[in-house]
Motif scaffolding. Structure first.
Motif, PDB file in Angstrom:
ATOM      1  N   VAL A 166      44.474   4.834 -18.137  1.00  0.00           N
ATOM      2  CA  VAL A 166      45.040   5.407 -19.928  1.00  0.00           C
ATOM      3  C   VAL A 166      44.976   3.044 -20.461  1.00  0.00           C
ATOM      4  O   VAL A 166      44.800   3.859 -21.737  1.00  0.00           O
ATOM      5  N   GLU A 167      45.892   2.521 -19.979  1.00  0.00           N
ATOM      6  CA  GLU A 167      45.487   1.238 -20.391  1.00  0.00           C
ATOM      7  C   GLU A 167      44.127   0.683 -21.389  1.00  0.00           C
ATOM      8  O   GLU A 167      44.042   0.603 -22.034  1.00  0.00           O
ATOM      9  N   PHE A 168      43.715   1.100 -20.273  1.00  0.00           N
ATOM     10  CA  PHE A 168      42.004   0.561 -20.426  1.00  0.00           C
ATOM     11  C   PHE A 168      41.028   1.492 -21.285  1.00  0.00           C
ATOM     12  O   PHE A 168      40.731   0.859 -22.510  1.00  0.00           O
ATOM     13  N   LEU A 169      41.503   2.938 -22.031  1.00  0.00           N
ATOM     14  CA  LEU A 169      41.287   3.550 -22.419  1.00  0.00           C
ATOM     15  C   LEU A 169      41.888   3.441 -24.396  1.00  0.00           C
ATOM     16  O   LEU A 169      41.206   3.385 -25.069  1.00  0.00           O
ATOM     17  N   ASN A 170      43.005   2.561 -24.233  1.00  0.00           N
ATOM     18  CA  ASN A 170      44.052   2.504 -25.008  1.00  0.00           C
ATOM     19  C   ASN A 170      43.054   0.951 -25.512  1.00  0.00           C
ATOM     20  O   ASN A 170      42.922   0.443 -27.044  1.00  0.00           O
ATOM     21  N   ILE A 171      42.689   0.353 -24.967  1.00  0.00           N
ATOM     22  CA  ILE A 171      42.286  -0.776 -24.769  1.00  0.00           C
ATOM     23  C   ILE A 171      40.826  -0.850 -25.970  1.00  0.00           C
ATOM     24  O   ILE A 171      40.589  -0.954 -26.685  1.00  0.00           O
ATOM     25  N   LYS A 172      39.647  -0.374 -25.292  1.00  0.00           N
ATOM     26  CA  LYS A 172      38.718   0.303 -25.738  1.00  0.00           C
ATOM     27  C   LYS A 172      39.111   0.863 -27.370  1.00  0.00           C
ATOM     28  O   LYS A 172      38.089   0.873 -28.202  1.00  0.00           O
ATOM     29  N   VAL A 173      40.065   1.770 -27.450  1.00  0.00           N
ATOM     30  CA  VAL A 173      40.586   2.342 -28.585  1.00  0.00           C
ATOM     31  C   VAL A 173      40.717   1.483 -30.145  1.00  0.00           C
ATOM     32  O   VAL A 173      40.590   1.585 -30.638  1.00  0.00           O
ATOM     33  N   ARG A 174      41.805   0.626 -28.932  1.00  0.00           N
ATOM     34  CA  ARG A 174      42.015  -0.236 -30.557  1.00  0.00           C
ATOM     35  C   ARG A 174      41.109  -0.991 -30.499  1.00  0.00           C
ATOM     36  O   ARG A 174      40.520  -1.853 -31.694  1.00  0.00           O
ATOM     37  N   LYS A 175      40.342  -2.255 -29.795  1.00  0.00           N
ATOM     38  CA  LYS A 175      38.534  -2.035 -29.921  1.00  0.00           C
ATOM     39  C   LYS A 175      38.401  -2.913 -30.995  1.00  0.00           C
ATOM     40  O   LYS A 175      37.655  -2.252 -31.834  1.00  0.00           O
ATOM     41  N   ASN A 176      37.644  -0.690 -30.595  1.00  0.00           N
ATOM     42  CA  ASN A 176      36.237  -0.393 -31.906  1.00  0.00           C
ATOM     43  C   ASN A 176      37.817   0.969 -33.092  1.00  0.00           C
ATOM     44  O   ASN A 176      36.403   0.879 -33.690  1.00  0.00           O
ATOM     45  N   SER A 177      39.217   0.752 -32.925  1.00  0.00           N
ATOM     46  CA  SER A 177      39.232   1.124 -34.709  1.00  0.00           C
ATOM     47  C   SER A 177      38.932  -0.005 -35.417  1.00  0.00           C
ATOM     48  O   SER A 177      39.108  -0.777 -35.302  1.00  0.00           O
ATOM     49  N   LYS A 178      39.111   1.284 -36.974  1.00  0.00           N
ATOM     50  CA  LYS A 178      38.529  -0.427 -38.013  1.00  0.00           C
ATOM     51  C   LYS A 178      39.957  -0.106 -38.791  1.00  0.00           C
ATOM     52  O   LYS A 178      40.524   1.779 -38.943  1.00  0.00           O
ATOM     53  N   PRO A 179      40.168  -0.578 -39.614  1.00  0.00           N
ATOM     54  CA  PRO A 179      41.999  -1.113 -40.186  1.00  0.00           C
ATOM     55  C   PRO A 179      41.508   0.473 -41.262  1.00  0.00           C
ATOM     56  O   PRO A 179      40.337   1.352 -41.982  1.00  0.00           O
ATOM     57  N   VAL A 180      42.529   1.133 -41.688  1.00  0.00           N
ATOM     58  CA  VAL A 180      42.915   2.547 -42.365  1.00  0.00           C
ATOM     59  C   VAL A 180      42.633   1.899 -43.491  1.00  0.00           C
ATOM     60  O   VAL A 180      43.196   0.778 -44.291  1.00  0.00           O
ATOM     61  N   LYS A 181      41.800   2.789 -44.482  1.00  0.00           N
ATOM     62  CA  LYS A 181      41.391   2.499 -46.209  1.00  0.00           C
ATOM     63  C   LYS A 181      42.110   3.972 -46.564  1.00  0.00           C
ATOM     64  O   LYS A 181      41.731   4.555 -46.065  1.00  0.00           O
ATOM     65  N   LEU A 182      42.844   3.060 -47.555  1.00  0.00           N
ATOM     66  CA  LEU A 182      42.987   4.541 -48.481  1.00  0.00           C
ATOM     67  C   LEU A 182      42.544   4.755 -49.489  1.00  0.00           C
ATOM     68  O   LEU A 182      40.994   3.696 -50.264  1.00  0.00           O
ATOM     69  N   HIS A 183      42.265   5.615 -49.879  1.00  0.00           N
ATOM     70  CA  HIS A 183      41.089   6.190 -50.895  1.00  0.00           C
ATOM     71  C   HIS A 183      41.597   6.604 -52.813  1.00  0.00           C
ATOM     72  O   HIS A 183      42.860   6.330 -52.580  1.00  0.00           O
ATOM     73  N   ASN A 184      40.615   5.593 -53.417  1.00  0.00           N
ATOM     74  CA  ASN A 184      41.008   6.159 -55.126  1.00  0.00           C
ATOM     75  C   ASN A 184      42.345   4.403 -54.851  1.00  0.00           C
ATOM     76  O   ASN A 184      43.080   4.241 -55.812  1.00  0.00           O
ATOM     77  N   ASN A 185      42.298   3.465 -54.472  1.00  0.00           N
ATOM     78  CA  ASN A 185      42.456   2.331 -54.029  1.00  0.00           C
ATOM     79  C   ASN A 185      42.409   1.053 -54.691  1.00  0.00           C
ATOM     80  O   ASN A 185      42.276   0.105 -55.152  1.00  0.00           O
TER      81      ASN A 185
END
Length: 286
Positions: A253-272
């Motif tokens: 489970v922790e390996f999956l979390n590390i992979k998800v965190r590594k591939n995740s992109k910063p959240v971008k707000l619409h119309n900002n």
């Protein structure tokens, strides 16, 4: 030895015991990684090598002294109260004491990493090399007893006519399994230590595993000493299969979390995006 080489059952026993020794050595590698991670980087491989070599030496010595190891199952003293009874043996004292030490070390390390101070100067770190090796040696004694007791239970010492390998053949198989498993652990100890020390969540997870191992050793020591409360409540050992399944599942489970965190992109707000040029802050120092 020649008879063992030509015996397919001996090869199956060797491979099975080697695999089991590697699995049982995971807690050893985790402890090595955490203890050696507090040393200067150039001294960490030395501490890991010394720790694993000590583990191999302790196991081989115990195998050659297998008669003495088995004699530790005899009762040293008896405790009998109205509400508590125990038949304390040498094995139970060693394993119970190792569980206490592992619990203390794991909890203190978690406290140090969460609320402790940063590592001191290089002089303080260099002095801790001998302390780290001492801690590794003490825990290796406990892990070696647990490992050898498991090996003795797996490899039959009966004569070949009775379906076993004989005392000499069984010891040769166990020594080979220990040497091969320690050699494999030496190869992977460096990458595992780097991965553990590079990921704080894995460090805390590893220390939590050591707490589980400590509790398991306490239960096993209590079981070997036949701790009994009241008339019919006797402490049982914790099956290792349940424990290692929980460890591997948590790691997965922790390996999956590390992979998800590594591939995740910063959240971008619409119309900002700022449309009015007068509202844009071009001076980043203000």
């Amino acid at each position: 030895m020649i008879e063992l080489i030509s015996n397919p059952n001996a090869w199956v026993a060797l491979l099975t015991l080697t695999f089991l020794e590697i699995i049982l050595g995971i807690d050893n590698i985790v402890f090595l990684s955490i203890v050696s991670g507090k040393l200067p980087e150039k001294e960490q491989p030395k501490a890991r090598r010394i720790g694993l070599i000590l583990a191999m030496i302790f196991r081989i010595i115990l195998l050659f002294g297998i008669t003495w190891v088995l004699s530790l199952q005899e009762t040293l003293f008896h405790i009998n109260f109205d509400f508590f009874e125990a038949h304390v043996t040498g094995q139970s004292l060693i394993i119970f004491g190792g569980g206490l030490f592992l619990l203390y070390k794991s909890v203190s390390e978690i406290h140090h990493k969460m609320e402790g101070e940063e590592e001191g100067t290089s002089g303080k770190a260099s002095n801790s090399l001998s302390a780290a090796i001492l801690q590794i040696a003490l825990l290796n004694i406990v892990f070696s007893f647990d490992s050898i007791l498991t090996a003795i239970g797996m490899i039959s010492m009966k004569s070949p006519a009775e379906g076993g390998f004989g005392p000499a053949g069984a010891i040769e198989i166990m020594i080979l399994a220990v040497v091969i498993s320690i050699g494999i652990m030496m190869i992977f100890a460096g990458p595992v230590s780097k991965f553990v020390n590079d990921h704080p969540t894995i460090q805390i997870l590893g220390l939590s595993f050591l707490i589980l191992i400590g509790v398991m050793l306490l239960a096993e020591g209590s079981h070997l000493a036949h701790f009994r409360f009241g008339n019919d409540i006797e402490v049982s050992s914790i099956p290792k299969g349940y424990l290692y399944f929980a460890i591997f599942f948590s790691l997965f489970v922790e390996f999956l979390n590390i992979k998800v965190r590594k591939n995740s992109k910063p959240v971008k707000l619409h119309n900002n995006e700022i449309k009015d040029e007068n509202l844009k802050d071009t001076n980043i120092n203000n």
